[in-house]
Scaffold this active site. Structure first.
Site, PDB file in Angstrom:
ATOM      1  N   HIS A  71       0.628  -1.001   0.080  1.00 39.84           N
ATOM      2  CA  HIS A  71      -0.011  -0.039  -0.114  1.00 39.84           C
ATOM      3  C   HIS A  71       1.247   1.079  -0.309  1.00 39.84           C
ATOM      4  O   HIS A  71       1.509   1.545   1.178  1.00 39.84           O
ATOM      5  CB  HIS A  71      -0.880  -0.212   1.034  1.00 39.84           C
ATOM      6  CG  HIS A  71      -2.180   1.250   1.116  1.00 39.84           C
ATOM      7  ND1 HIS A  71      -1.945   2.002   2.345  1.00 39.84           N
ATOM      8  CD2 HIS A  71      -3.103   1.716   0.363  1.00 39.84           C
ATOM      9  CE1 HIS A  71      -1.983   2.987   2.016  1.00 39.84           C
ATOM     10  NE2 HIS A  71      -3.616   3.033   1.096  1.00 39.84           N
ATOM     11  N   ASN A 124       0.320   8.149  -0.066  1.00 37.76           N
ATOM     12  CA  ASN A 124      -0.152   9.474  -1.142  1.00 37.76           C
ATOM     13  C   ASN A 124       0.785  10.041  -1.157  1.00 37.76           C
ATOM     14  O   ASN A 124       0.869  10.744   0.672  1.00 37.76           O
ATOM     15  CB  ASN A 124      -1.784   9.574  -1.282  1.00 37.76           C
ATOM     16  CG  ASN A 124      -2.288   9.566  -2.444  1.00 37.76           C
ATOM     17  OD1 ASN A 124      -1.153  10.261  -3.766  1.00 37.76           O
ATOM     18  ND2 ASN A 124      -3.575   9.407  -3.126  1.00 37.76           N
ATOM     19  N   ASN A 179      -3.072   5.958   6.353  1.00 36.52           N
ATOM     20  CA  ASN A 179      -5.023   6.238   6.457  1.00 36.52           C
ATOM     21  C   ASN A 179      -5.569   7.005   7.715  1.00 36.52           C
ATOM     22  O   ASN A 179      -6.119   7.758   7.978  1.00 36.52           O
ATOM     23  CB  ASN A 179      -6.050   5.727   6.334  1.00 36.52           C
ATOM     24  CG  ASN A 179      -5.511   5.790   4.113  1.00 36.52           C
ATOM     25  OD1 ASN A 179      -5.695   6.424   3.998  1.00 36.52           O
ATOM     26  ND2 ASN A 179      -5.457   4.576   3.735  1.00 36.52           N
TER      27      ASN A 179
END
Length: 153
Positions: free
Chosen positions: A2, A5, A52
């Protein structure tokens, strides 16, 4: 794997090992990270992993500051980027990720952790996503982008 970003800029890659996953896949993932000059971190399979979950306040709190007129978008982004040392400001990040995608991630984390207030979706994001036009190119963004320059919406 993952990627955090924005993937081309950020070094963090979360490596999620499933219960029946073979160890060689983790070795291979680390090798890929090394080739990409990324920093792998092994994480448990849980909602939001690390990035996240940590990112929620980074986008949620600035929206509140903006809504309450404590600071403008450009000022918040500049403070976080230029003074705080982040690669980009929270509104720039929201534009990059997309408000709809970020809202879905926030809602998932909020639900999966039993709806704790600290993970509650932001009403500004909810309204911008709810009221958006049907065509993606018309969706709300905090900045207009042209030739790598941007101006506040």
């Amino acid at each position: 794997m993952h990627f955090f970003n924005p993937a081309p800029i950020m070094k963090l890659v979360e490596l999620v090992k499933a219960p029946r996953q073979v160890e060689q896949s983790m070795v291979d993932a680390r090798a890929i990270c090394a080739k990409l000059d990324k920093t792998p971190v092994k994480v448990k399979d849980s909602p939001g992993f690390i990035g996240n979950r940590v990112n929620r306040p980074f986008t949620w709190k600035p929206c509140g500051c903006w809504r309450q007129a404590k600071a403008d978008i450009r000022g918040i982004d500049s403070a976080m980027r230029d003074v705080g040392g982040f690669k980009m400001g929270p509104f720039e990040l929201l534009d990059l990720i997309g408000l709809d995608i970020n809202l879905r991630v926030t809602e998932t984390i909020y639900q999966d952790f039993g709806k704790p207030p600290r993970f509650a979706p932001n009403s500004i994001q909810q309204k911008l996503v709810q009221d958006r036009p049907p065509r993606p190119q018309e969706w709300s963004r905090f900045y207009h982008y042209a030739n790598a320059n941007y101006s506040r919406v």
